[in-house]
Every structure is written in C-alpha cells, then in structure tokens.
Design an enzyme around this catalytic site. Structure first.
Site, PDB file in Angstrom:
ATOM      1  N   HIS A 134      31.755  43.695  43.156  1.00 26.70           N
ATOM      2  CA  HIS A 134      33.098  43.151  43.374  1.00 26.70           C
ATOM      3  C   HIS A 134      32.943  41.819  44.116  1.00 26.70           C
ATOM      4  CE1 HIS A 134      37.039  42.937  45.439  1.00 26.70           C
ATOM      5  NE2 HIS A 134      37.491  43.728  44.485  1.00 26.70           N
ATOM      6  N   ASP A 157      28.531  49.680  49.190  1.00 28.24           N
ATOM      7  CA  ASP A 157      29.967  49.477  48.997  1.00 28.24           C
ATOM      8  C   ASP A 157      30.504  50.761  48.350  1.00 28.24           C
ATOM      9  OD1 ASP A 157      32.462  48.987  48.006  1.00 28.24           O
ATOM     10  OD2 ASP A 157      31.988  47.054  47.088  1.00 28.24           O
ATOM     11  N   GLN A 171      34.736  52.556  45.660  1.00 25.55           N
ATOM     12  CA  GLN A 171      35.137  53.356  44.482  1.00 25.55           C
ATOM     13  C   GLN A 171      34.379  54.669  44.398  1.00 25.55           C
ATOM     14  OE1 GLN A 171      37.707  52.561  42.782  1.00 25.55           O
ATOM     15  NE2 GLN A 171      37.953  50.373  43.117  1.00 25.55           N
ATOM     16  N   LYS A 211      42.210  53.481  49.034  1.00 27.41           N
ATOM     17  CA  LYS A 211      41.656  54.018  47.783  1.00 27.41           C
ATOM     18  C   LYS A 211      41.339  55.510  47.909  1.00 27.41           C
ATOM     19  CE  LYS A 211      39.639  49.587  46.453  1.00 27.41           C
ATOM     20  NZ  LYS A 211      40.598  48.987  45.534  1.00 27.41           N
ATOM     21  N   CYS A 221      38.499  41.417  39.927  1.00 28.58           N
ATOM     22  CA  CYS A 221      37.674  40.811  40.992  1.00 28.58           C
ATOM     23  C   CYS A 221      36.185  40.999  40.715  1.00 28.58           C
ATOM     24  CB  CYS A 221      38.031  41.358  42.375  1.00 28.58           C
ATOM     25  SG  CYS A 221      39.723  41.054  42.836  1.00 28.58           S
TER      26      CYS A 221
HETATM   27  N1  C6P Z   1      38.940  46.861  44.128  1.00 27.02           N
HETATM   28  C1  C6P Z   1      40.321  47.139  42.169  1.00 27.02           C
HETATM   29  O1  C6P Z   1      41.415  47.120  41.581  1.00 27.02           O
HETATM   30  P1  C6P Z   1      39.604  45.963  49.575  1.00 27.02           P
HETATM   31  O2  C6P Z   1      40.410  44.958  48.837  1.00 27.02           O
HETATM   32  O3  C6P Z   1      38.915  45.380  50.778  1.00 27.02           O
HETATM   33  O4  C6P Z   1      40.349  47.228  49.880  1.00 27.02           O
HETATM   34  O5  C6P Z   1      38.435  46.450  48.559  1.00 27.02           O
HETATM   35  C2  C6P Z   1      37.608  45.490  47.954  1.00 27.02           C
HETATM   36  C3  C6P Z   1      36.704  46.145  46.981  1.00 27.02           C
HETATM   37  C4  C6P Z   1      35.347  46.152  47.213  1.00 27.02           C
HETATM   38  N2  C6P Z   1      34.486  46.781  46.409  1.00 27.02           N
HETATM   39  C5  C6P Z   1      34.899  47.443  45.315  1.00 27.02           C
HETATM   40  C6  C6P Z   1      33.909  48.154  44.455  1.00 27.02           C
HETATM   41  C7  C6P Z   1      36.269  47.462  45.002  1.00 27.02           C
HETATM   42  O6  C6P Z   1      36.674  48.105  43.919  1.00 27.02           O
HETATM   43  C8  C6P Z   1      37.186  46.786  45.836  1.00 27.02           C
HETATM   44  C9  C6P Z   1      38.640  46.718  45.491  1.00 27.02           C
HETATM   45  C10 C6P Z   1      40.319  46.902  43.663  1.00 27.02           C
HETATM   46  O7  C6P Z   1      39.276  47.349  41.589  1.00 27.02           O
HETATM   47  C11 C6P Z   1      41.120  45.697  44.049  1.00 27.02           C
HETATM   48  S1  C6P Z   1      40.423  44.214  43.451  1.00 27.02           S
END
Ligand code: C6P
Length: 409
Positions: free
Chosen positions: A126, A203, A206, A229, A367
């Site tokens: 991401h 990370d 997900q 999430k 992203c």
């Molecule tokens: N992905 C998606 O729709 P934040 O924004 O800090 O809560 O998470 C960022 C982030 C980092 N790593 C991974 C693997 C992610 O999937 C995400 C967030 C969302 O896929 C929003 S772009």
C-alpha cells in the site's frame, strides 16, 4: 438452515447499518477492506464514554478521569492479549496503520541508516508502506528495493532471498495485500530476515481482521494495524513493537503525556508506551477499539476463517464464470478480496452501476498504483468481504455485474 446461517443471522443483527436500504434496495456492503461496519457494542461503548464519563486521561484525580483512564488502559490490555504481545507497554495507540509505519520509519529506521544502506519492501505494498520509506531514503541516501511478484500476484520468494544482502537494514512487508488479497508467507519472510539480523515490520491492516495473529509466534519486530478495519472506530490504530526496540527509540512527537518532567534545560521522557502517545489521544477511539476486539474474540477466528474462506471461494467461482470478467490476483493463498476488471468497461462505471443496485464496492487503484502498473490495468473493481457477508449477497453482486456487461455491450 445450516449452523453458519443461524450464526450469520444473529451476527447481522449486531450491525444496524446492514438493515438499511440504498435506493430502495437492501445494502450489500462489500467494501470491507476500505473500512468495516461497526457493531452496536462498539457504537454503545463510544456513546457511553460521552454520555457518562467523558474526560481526559492520565491527568485528573477526579472520578471521571479515573474511569476514562481505566477504560483506555483496559483496551490496551485487550489488544495485548489479542495479539499475544509480551506486555501492554508494547502496544502504542496511533491514528492507524499509516501513522504506525511513519513512526517506525522516523524513530527507528531513519537514525540507523546511512548512504548506501537498503530498505526492502514488496511490489504489493500500500502507498503507506512505500512513501514513508521513500522519504527516509531521500533524507539519508539509502535505497528502497522492491521484491517482485509473479503473475498470480505472489511474492517471488527466491528473489526476496537474493535481495536480502548485507546492505539491507530493514524489511517492511504487507501480510495480506489490500488490492490482490494475497496472503504472504510472513513467517518465512521474518525468519529469513532474522537469519541475517534484519528487523521486520508487518503491515497487518488487511490481516488483523481475518487471521489470528500472534506476534510472539511470528517473531516480528513491529506490527501495525488500523481500528476501523477490525470493526472499530476510525482515527485509532495500533503499533506493536518489541520492547527492546521501543525503549531505544526516540519519541515521534513531543508534547503532553509523553514526558516525566520538563525544564528548559532538560526533558525526561515518559516510560513506554506513553513516550509515543504525545498529547490528548483518541480516547473514545481506543475504548471503541477495545470493544471491537472483545467482540471479534467472541465471534472467534474458527468461525471467521471458515466462513470467510467459503465466501471467498464462492465469490471467485461465481465471478470466474462471467464472460469478459478477469480476476486480478490469483494467489494460491488469498483472504477476503476479489479484484476484477471487465472488458471494455471502466471500473468507475462498474462501481457506479453496482451502487444503483445497493452494492458498495471500491473502484480505483486502492492506494497501490504500482500493482495497477504491474498488471497493466488503470484500476480495478474490488469486492471485499467480512464475516457478516452472505453468499446471497455475492449472488446479487454477480447478477448486477451481468447487468453492467449487458448495458455496455
Ligand atoms: N487500505 C483500502 O481500501 P489507514 O488508512 O492508515 O487506516 O490504512 C492504510 C493501509 C495500509 N496498508 C494496507 C494493506 C491497507 O489496506 C491500508 C488501507 C484501504 O484498501 C484504504 S486505501
């Protein structure tokens, strides 16, 4: 009705929004990778805080402040248990995954880098696991190296092994890809890096909601995730770090609560975890996240994994039957995400038409622009599942996609 169907009916009652209509049709919420819906217990925990004991934490001797502090710290303990950290001091509340990665990049990695060193990430990261490292590299003269993926969307492990040279000072890798659904062999990735003495950040944005995570078993040095999430509120997340590292790291931000004493000559920083929680934190967010984690623990990963695995298989089988639909990301091990493109229809048009049928999916690059380039698509439509989704909802999705295809043909 099967046992799973009975449990699902019960679970869906916990999520009031799942009962709403969109344009007169039942909501089919398949955008769970972007953010999950919230159960009533999380919503109630947040309103209870505001209705009954709203106050600042770690500061007041009065009753309300003590209650708020107790609930905030109780959440930290739940999270410690949930991921099996050694101590609650290893659990830092952040704004989310993004802030967690930036914190580690700034306070752990940057001070240890010199020109010519390398940071290793993968092609399926991401943006929030790419850009912070680019910033650190710009500032230090280090290089960002990217482990390639194959056409199924899997990390090429032999390449990873080859790229783990003496120059590599840090590995930062996603556990489950948000746009492909690939589950990376995280234990092997960590083991390999550790065999060379290289620390690893995971990370888990997900994966925390789909896979039982045990940080001690994984052995990772840092792990980050976002509350929203995993059925918790937005604006709150967690950085787990090994105590030996967190203790040596300098603070990310300065301000109240992260200090023991301040004078103009010298400031003494607070102990862990407070050293990394400057200023008034997201108190209701932390309390809501604690509740969400308690809720997920009650549902249990046995049910979550079994049901979500079935949903993913059902969705992949069903969508694969549709002429002109191509799934992007066909890894052997996947979690809860189906990304796809349709011949001659832009994903934004797909998303807009599905919306008319009450179906919420995400369209765009998610992203992860480098992945879109790797698969030579401008964007994808992504359906992502949570444990409250049903096979009937996937049927509605498949029927609606057929309508889109008809309309554009
Ligand atoms: N992905 C998606 O729709 P934040 O924004 O800090 O809560 O998470 C960022 C982030 C980092 N790593 C991974 C693997 C992610 O999937 C995400 C967030 C969302 O896929 C929003 S772009």
């Amino acid at each position: 009705m099967s046992e799973i169907d009975v449990k699902l009916l019960e679970i869906r009652q916990d999520f009031p929004v799942l009962n709403r209509l969109v344009y007169g049709k039942p909501l089919v919420y398949l955008d769970n990778a972007a953010t999950t819906q919230k159960p009533k217990c999380v919503i109630s925990a947040i309103s209870d805080y505001y209705l009954n004991y709203n106050s600042n934490i770690h500061r007041g001797v009065h009753r309300l402040s003590q209650e708020a502090t107790d609930e905030y710290e109780k959440s930290r303990k739940f999270i410690k248990e949930f991921i099996n950290a050694n101590t609650a001091s290893e659990i830092i509340f952040t704004r989310g995954t993004t802030e967690g990665i930036n914190l580690v990049a700034h306070s752990f990695v940057r001070p240890r880098l010199k020109e010519g060193d390398e940071i290793l990430i993968t092609h399926m990261e991401h943006h929030s696991n790419i850009v912070p490292w680019q910033i650190v590299c710009e500032e230090t003269g280090a290089q960002l190296r990217v482990v390639p993926i194959n056409d199924a969307g899997e990390l090429i492990f032999e390449e990873y092994e080859k790229m783990l040279t003496d120059k590599v000072k840090f590995v930062s890798v996603v556990y489950v890809s948000n746009s492909l659904g690939t589950i990376n062999p995280i234990e092997e990735i960590i083991k390999k890096a550790h065999s060379k003495g290289i620390p690893v950040l995971v990370d888990a944005a997900q994966s925390i909601q789909h896979i039982k995570i045990d940080v001690r078993k994984l052995g990772c040095d840092f792990l980050v995730f976002s509350g929203h999430k995993i059925y918790g509120p937005t604006g709150i997340g967690v950085l787990y770090g090994k105590q030996i590292y967190l203790e040596k790291m300098s603070p990310y931000q300065g301000g109240g609560d992260m200090i023991k004493s301040v004078s103009f000559e010298r400031t003494i920083y607070n102990d862990l975890p407070y050293k990394f929680e400057a200023g008034t934190p997201n108190i209701e967010g932390a309390i809501g996240l604690g509740k969400a984690i308690e809720y997920v623990s009650q549902i249990g990963f046995d049910f979550i994994i079994e049901h979500e695995t079935q949903l993913l298989k059902y969705a992949q089988d069903k969508l694969s039957e549709i002429d002109g639909l191509k799934i992007i990301g066909n890894a052997a091990r996947k979690a809860s995400v189906v990304s796809f493109v349709l011949d001659n229809v832009h994903p934004h048009d797909v998303g807009t038409m599905l919306d008319v049928d009450g179906i919420a999916v995400r369209t765009g690059h998610h992203c992860t622009e480098p992945i879109m380039r790797r698969f030579e698509v401008p964007a994808t439509t992504r359906a992502s599942f949570a444990f409250y989704n049903t096979k009937q909802e996937i049927d509605v999705l498949a029927q609606s996609i057929q309508k889109v295809i008809k309309m554009f043909s």
